[in-house]
Design an enzyme around this catalytic site. Structure first.
Site, PDB file in Angstrom:
ATOM      1  CG  ASP A 166       4.945  10.109   4.557  1.00 52.42           C
ATOM      2  OD1 ASP A 166       4.210  10.801   3.827  1.00 52.42           O
ATOM      3  OD2 ASP A 166       4.624   8.980   4.983  1.00 52.42           O
ATOM      4  CB  SER A 181       4.215  -0.196  -7.896  1.00 54.83           C
ATOM      5  OG  SER A 181       4.592  -1.321  -7.151  1.00 54.83           O
ATOM      6  CE  LYS A 216       0.922  -3.070  -8.528  1.00 52.57           C
ATOM      7  NZ  LYS A 216       1.787  -3.409  -7.376  1.00 52.57           N
TER       8      LYS A 216
END
Length: 531
Positions: free
Chosen positions: A310, A299, A324
């Site tokens: 990224d 999460s 998740k």
């Protein structure tokens, strides 16, 4: 209709009625002042009508509360694994964990031989101010006898907790001496930060166990402290961090990323796209950063890791995270219970969805980590990747993956040496190990007082053969036979004893500072950060 047939059909009727009731309740949500408000339905719903009929006409007495809870849980199990119903009796504990605090007396205790033993006392907390010490044994809390009556730890916890400012009287034994304490309850922190220290010159280490309302504040305190101590590089450990509040993860990402950078965005059928972006200049936008993940990281942990990966801001080390990528909102219900409903998915800046598939049912979803182990996902880097049909590429040309967690840049297999012998595992199942560590520490307080810091303890203390012999003798009294244990198991027990004794003295900070000296993932992180 026979009684047996009616017993079969009643839960189904509840489920159908609940679906209809939830449909209208959810439609009414948009007219509420807040998404966290209470569902209010103007007229009787089919669910209420069914419950009234069962209450007034059913052949036997039934518990409508438990039957209704089961019906709700059955409905939610058809949606996704993270939409859950929280009964009123559990909601307080859930909310306290997210809030990062509760009201109580500030002790950590355990029950050994039907006696409540104080394991730790929160420094400057209510019990510390009242004079409670490690090793005290509680025999009475208020008007309730708690020793020798087979009382559950949950019952004792509820006796000790209560509104801040209220008093509770505790009778205890310290050795053979009787003590009585009048303790004024107060707010007790549930720390999100396990450890924050200089692990080697110019390199800091911070470990977070969750994202609660206090996580960012705790993180910033540790970050500023380490920077004053000369930190230029950082290892951020999110292993076994199951997530929590999204905003806390976004604020921490803001300390590592510059400008108006997008950290994550969420979107759902009924939830328009919402972007979470950096808002301030961060304290650690330039220093070298390594982030540790494993299959227990989920999460909000994956939000933070995904953004840093990224943008090529951090090197991710460890194993693929849980996977998740669903966002829940909590709706409080009129009976004190709550519905935590999935309302959107989150996506990393490159557009990756980290959510792993759940179309084969909740059971298979929950067993996915175990299946990874059996299929080599925790042992082999190549089988560690999970791709949803598209490989994403960062600005620096690094391939990253979606569809089932964050795949690390550097893989470290799970340490299989911890597969202990069956007799050794009994130490943990029966709580024998913790009992021994606590009693050994209390019996040798003067010896352990010479160690002033976890670093000093880690360097100078050795769990030698004499200590193992005492453990074997203690375990035998608890019907745990350890004679003739393998050398491998003996070495692991020595490490574990040392780590647990460090926890006994300095709680989680001591445990991780000591354990990290032998941690394979931490060693790999140090190798990477030295480059």
């Amino acid at each position: 209709m026979s009684n047996k047939k009616l017993q079969v059909w009643v839960p189904l009727l509840f489920s159908v009625a609940m679906i209809i009731g939830m449909f209208f309740g959810y439609r009414l949500r948009d007219n509420m002042p807040s998404g966290r408000g209470i569902f209010r339905i103007a007229k009787s719903s089919p669910l209420e009508e069914v419950m009234q009929l069962v209450r007034n006409r059913y052949v036997d007495a039934v518990s409508l509360d438990s039957l209704g809870d089961e019906a709700i849980e059955e409905i939610l199990s058809r949606l996704d694994p993270h939409s859950v119903f929280i009964p009123a009796r559990q909601l307080q504990d859930v909310n306290e964990d997210l809030a990062g605090r509760f009201e109580g007396i500030g002790v950590e205790f355990n029950i050994f031989n039907d006696t409540v033993h104080v394991l730790n006392v929160l420094k400057d907390g209510p019990s510390d101010k009242a004079g409670v010490k490690v090793g005290d044994r509680f025999i009475k809390v208020g008007d309730s006898i708690v020793a020798g009556v087979n009382m559950s730890s949950e019952r004792i916890r509820r006796l000790l907790r209560g509104p801040g400012g209220t008093k509770v009287t505790v009778n205890a034994l310290r050795g053979a001496e009787q003590k009585q304490y009048s303790i004024t309850r107060g707010f007790i922190p549930l720390y999100a930060l396990d450890a924050g220290y200089i692990i080697e010159p110019a390199t800091g280490y911070i470990r977070l166990n969750k994202f609660s309302e206090t996580t960012y504040e705790e993180f910033m305190q540790a970050l500023e402290k380490l920077q004053k101590e000369g930190m230029q590089k950082l290892i951020l450990d999110l292993r076994d961090n199951g997530g929590g509040i999204l905003d806390e993860a976004v604020q921490i990402a803001d300390e590592f990323l510059g400008g108006d950078t997008m950290v994550v965005y969420t979107e759902g059928v009924h939830s328009p796209r919402k972007e979470y972006r950096c808002r301030r200049k961060g304290l650690f936008e330039k220093g070298k950063l390594v982030l540790l993940l494993d299959e227990g990281s989920a999460s909000a942990s994956e939000v933070l890791a995904g953004a840093l990966q990224d943008y090529d801001r951090a090197t991710i080390i460890g194993r693929r995270s849980f996977g998740k990528g669903l966002v829940q909102e909590q709706y409080n219900l009129s009976d004190g219970s709550a519905l935590r409903l999935t309302t959107a998915r989150y996506y990393t800046p490159l557009g990756r969805s980290i959510q792993k598939p759940y179309d084969k049912g909740v059971d298979e979803y929950n067993e996915e980590i175990l299946n990874r182990y059996h299929h080599g996902g925790l042992l082999n880097a190549d089988s560690n990747k999970s791709v949803n049909g598209k490989v994403y590429v960062t600005k620096n040309g690094k391939p990253v993956y979606g569809g089932g967690g964050i795949t690390p840049d550097i893989f470290v297999a799970i340490d299989t040496s911890f597969a202990l012998d069956t007799s050794v595992t009994q130490l943990y199942r029966r709580n024998t190990m913790n009992n021994f560590v606590y009693r050994y520490y209390v019996a040798n307080l003067s010896f352990f007082s010479q160690f002033k810091t976890p670093a000093d303890f880690s360097k100078r203390f050795t769990a030698d053969d004499k200590l193992i012999a005492e453990l074997i003798q203690f375990a035998a009294k608890d019907s745990v036979p350890l004679q003739g244990i393998k050398e491998r198991d003996k070495i692991l027990l020595q490490k574990r004893l040392k780590n647990l004794l460090a926890r006994q003295m300095w709680r989680n900070e001591g445990f991780y500072e000591t354990a990290n000296t032998d941690d394979l993932v931490v060693k790999k992180a140090l190798e990477e950060i030295r480059k």
